[in-house]
Design a protein around this motif. Structure first.
Motif, PDB file in Angstrom:
ATOM      1  N   PRO A   1     -39.819 -27.413 -28.169  1.00  0.00           N
ATOM      2  CA  PRO A   1     -38.726 -28.392 -28.200  1.00  0.00           C
ATOM      3  C   PRO A   1     -37.518 -27.894 -28.978  1.00  0.00           C
ATOM      4  CG  PRO A   1     -40.831 -29.500 -28.504  1.00  0.00           C
ATOM      5  CD  PRO A   1     -41.121 -28.024 -28.525  1.00  0.00           C
ATOM      6  N   ALA A   2     -37.743 -27.170 -30.063  1.00  0.00           N
ATOM      7  CA  ALA A   2     -36.622 -26.655 -30.854  1.00  0.00           C
ATOM      8  C   ALA A   2     -35.826 -25.631 -30.056  1.00  0.00           C
ATOM      9  CB  ALA A   2     -37.140 -26.037 -32.155  1.00  0.00           C
ATOM     10  N   GLN A   3     -36.498 -24.779 -29.314  1.00  0.00           N
ATOM     11  CA  GLN A   3     -35.797 -23.792 -28.492  1.00  0.00           C
ATOM     12  C   GLN A   3     -34.994 -24.463 -27.373  1.00  0.00           C
ATOM     13  OE1 GLN A   3     -39.345 -21.495 -27.614  1.00  0.00           O
ATOM     14  NE2 GLN A   3     -38.631 -19.784 -28.889  1.00  0.00           N
TER      15      GLN A   3
ATOM     16  N   PRO B   1     -39.132 -12.570 -22.537  1.00  0.00           N
ATOM     17  CA  PRO B   1     -39.017 -14.038 -22.544  1.00  0.00           C
ATOM     18  C   PRO B   1     -37.570 -14.465 -22.766  1.00  0.00           C
ATOM     19  CG  PRO B   1     -40.793 -13.283 -23.994  1.00  0.00           C
ATOM     20  CD  PRO B   1     -40.023 -12.067 -23.604  1.00  0.00           C
ATOM     21  N   LEU B   2     -37.164 -15.542 -22.095  1.00  0.00           N
ATOM     22  CA  LEU B   2     -35.829 -16.124 -22.257  1.00  0.00           C
ATOM     23  C   LEU B   2     -36.012 -17.588 -22.640  1.00  0.00           C
ATOM     24  CD1 LEU B   2     -34.026 -14.619 -19.124  1.00  0.00           C
ATOM     25  CD2 LEU B   2     -34.037 -13.737 -21.470  1.00  0.00           C
ATOM     26  N   LEU B   3     -36.021 -17.846 -23.935  1.00  0.00           N
ATOM     27  CA  LEU B   3     -36.394 -19.166 -24.432  1.00  0.00           C
ATOM     28  C   LEU B   3     -35.300 -19.848 -25.240  1.00  0.00           C
ATOM     29  CD1 LEU B   3     -40.011 -18.183 -25.521  1.00  0.00           C
ATOM     30  CD2 LEU B   3     -39.357 -19.455 -23.467  1.00  0.00           C
ATOM     31  N   GLU B   4     -34.354 -19.064 -25.763  1.00  0.00           N
ATOM     32  CA  GLU B   4     -33.250 -19.613 -26.529  1.00  0.00           C
ATOM     33  C   GLU B   4     -32.050 -18.689 -26.366  1.00  0.00           C
ATOM     34  OE1 GLU B   4     -33.790 -18.544 -31.015  1.00  0.00           O
ATOM     35  OE2 GLU B   4     -35.759 -19.194 -30.247  1.00  0.00           O
ATOM     36  N   PRO B   5     -30.854 -19.139 -26.735  1.00  0.00           N
ATOM     37  CA  PRO B   5     -29.655 -18.360 -26.407  1.00  0.00           C
ATOM     38  C   PRO B   5     -29.686 -16.898 -26.841  1.00  0.00           C
ATOM     39  CG  PRO B   5     -29.011 -20.554 -27.081  1.00  0.00           C
ATOM     40  CD  PRO B   5     -30.512 -20.477 -27.296  1.00  0.00           C
ATOM     41  N   ARG B   6     -30.224 -16.611 -28.002  1.00  0.00           N
ATOM     42  CA  ARG B   6     -30.182 -15.217 -28.463  1.00  0.00           C
ATOM     43  C   ARG B   6     -30.974 -14.279 -27.552  1.00  0.00           C
ATOM     44  NH1 ARG B   6     -33.888 -15.298 -33.999  1.00  0.00           N
ATOM     45  NH2 ARG B   6     -35.869 -15.941 -33.018  1.00  0.00           N
ATOM     46  N   ASP B   7     -31.925 -14.809 -26.782  1.00  0.00           N
ATOM     47  CA  ASP B   7     -32.712 -13.969 -25.875  1.00  0.00           C
ATOM     48  C   ASP B   7     -31.891 -13.472 -24.690  1.00  0.00           C
ATOM     49  OD1 ASP B   7     -34.949 -14.501 -27.475  1.00  0.00           O
ATOM     50  OD2 ASP B   7     -35.474 -16.278 -26.284  1.00  0.00           O
ATOM     51  N   PHE B   8     -30.787 -14.168 -24.378  1.00  0.00           N
ATOM     52  CA  PHE B   8     -29.970 -13.827 -23.219  1.00  0.00           C
ATOM     53  C   PHE B   8     -28.889 -12.787 -23.524  1.00  0.00           C
ATOM     54  CE2 PHE B   8     -31.788 -17.872 -22.140  1.00  0.00           C
ATOM     55  CZ  PHE B   8     -31.874 -17.894 -20.757  1.00  0.00           C
ATOM     56  N   VAL B   9     -28.640 -12.535 -24.785  1.00  0.00           N
ATOM     57  CA  VAL B   9     -27.482 -11.732 -25.177  1.00  0.00           C
ATOM     58  C   VAL B   9     -27.545 -10.343 -24.539  1.00  0.00           C
ATOM     59  CG1 VAL B   9     -26.278 -10.646 -27.110  1.00  0.00           C
ATOM     60  CG2 VAL B   9     -27.150 -12.992 -27.318  1.00  0.00           C
TER      61      VAL B   9
END
Length: 328
Positions: free
Chosen positions: A291-293, A152-160
């Motif tokens: 919404p927070a993500q 899952p790619l839901l917030e910036p840390r997931d893309f690192v």
């Protein structure tokens, strides 16, 4: 195919007795059953019907002739007569104002986008193409983009650390870097293979492109981030367009306007249909950010907006924001 060879073949092709008086060569890079592909097929059908077969549109879909990297050059050299590139393609050839459409989280709805493209901003952008002897004939869209990868790619840390395929767009590349990923520029036609072989780890697309390219076979997770817009412009070369008889231009322009309306009408439907198919088959895990993500992604995107405003001028961004409905 090499451009010189294509041009030579076009110039030496034998004339067929009784053939339509004009054949328009139209190249694009997606499948026929995507919103873009279906809109352009409608343009072909309407043009041929209204000209009683005298105008023929030969469509080359899915990068059969030219891919993302060379379709604009092919148009400028006369190897094809019309293309329908994504709006990201105009920045690299000298029209950075078009990169506004690549900004993450600039638009909330498709109606907000269409208000922009159908108004003064859209006309100004299309008219600006005349600087390179191109004629912009109209805009249409394929909806909003979402993220895919094998997680899952839901917030910036997931893309690192991920290598993410992007179009040749400085804005999209900076977006990926802002979220911690490494952007890798690849033609759309090469994307699925690159995902399959591990050249890249993920990408962004409307759901209809994800589904029609079979990316669910090589990407386990689709995250419905709705972070960016994917739109197109239909473009021809002034030399070709101005050499057409006025009556033929009217036929083609009218057919195109009707086809683009049709394309916009089916964009949502095709994306919804593709998403339903993914749910039904269970071919990919579907995720919805909270919404927070989404706020985390938006906050991380602020430098991307600031950099583009510094590059093309704050007035451009202000004009666009003023043209959008309140809250868009």
């Amino acid at each position: 195919m090499q451009l010189a060879a294509a041009i030579g073949a076009a110039n030496t092709a034998p004339k067929v007795w009784g053939a339509p008086s004009i054949t328009v060569r139209l190249s694009h890079v997606v499948a026929r059953d995507t919103p873009k592909g279906m809109a352009l097929e409608r343009f072909r059908a309407l043009t041929e019907e209204r000209s009683q077969g005298r105008l023929r549109v030969q469509i080359y879909p899915q990068g059969q002739l030219y891919g993302d990297h060379d379709e604009m050059q092919a148009l400028q050299l006369g190897a094809v007569d019309m293309v329908a590139p994504s709006l990201s393609k105009f920045g690299p050839i000298g029209f950075p104002e078009f990169e506004l459409f690549d900004l993450p989280f600039l638009f909330d709805t498709l109606e907000a986008v269409r208000r922009l493209t159908r108004g003064k901003v859209g006309k100004t952008l299309l008219d600006s193409l005349q600087r390179q002897r191109l004629s912009g004939l109209g805009f249409f869209d394929n909806g909003f983009k979402h993220m895919s990868a094998n997680r899952p790619l839901l917030e910036p840390r997931d893309f690192v650390g991920l290598r993410m395929r992007v179009q040749a767009s400085r804005v999209i590349a900076q977006q990926m870097r802002a979220w911690g990923a490494w952007p890798v520029t690849l033609p759309f036609s090469e994307t699925r293979r690159a995902l399959e072989t591990g050249v890249v780890d993920g990408t962004e697309n409307p759901v209809s492109n994800f589904w029609t390219q079979g990316m669910q076979a090589v990407q386990s997770d689709l995250s419905l981030t709705t972070h960016g817009y994917l739109g197109y412009a239909v473009v021809t070369h002034q030399r070709f367009w101005e050499n057409l008889p006025a009556g033929d231009r009217r036929i083609m322009q009218g057919a195109l306007e009707d086809a683009l309306v049709f394309g916009n009408e089916i964009a949502d439907a095709q994306n919804d249909k593709a998403l339903a198919a993914l749910h039904l088959t269970g071919a990919a895990h579907i995720h919805n950010p909270t919404p927070a993500q989404t706020r985390l992604l938006k906050n991380a995107s602020k430098p991307v907006h600031a950099e583009l405003a510094a590059r093309i001028g704050q007035d451009w961004l202000r004009t666009v924001q003023n043209a959008l409905p309140k809250g868009a």
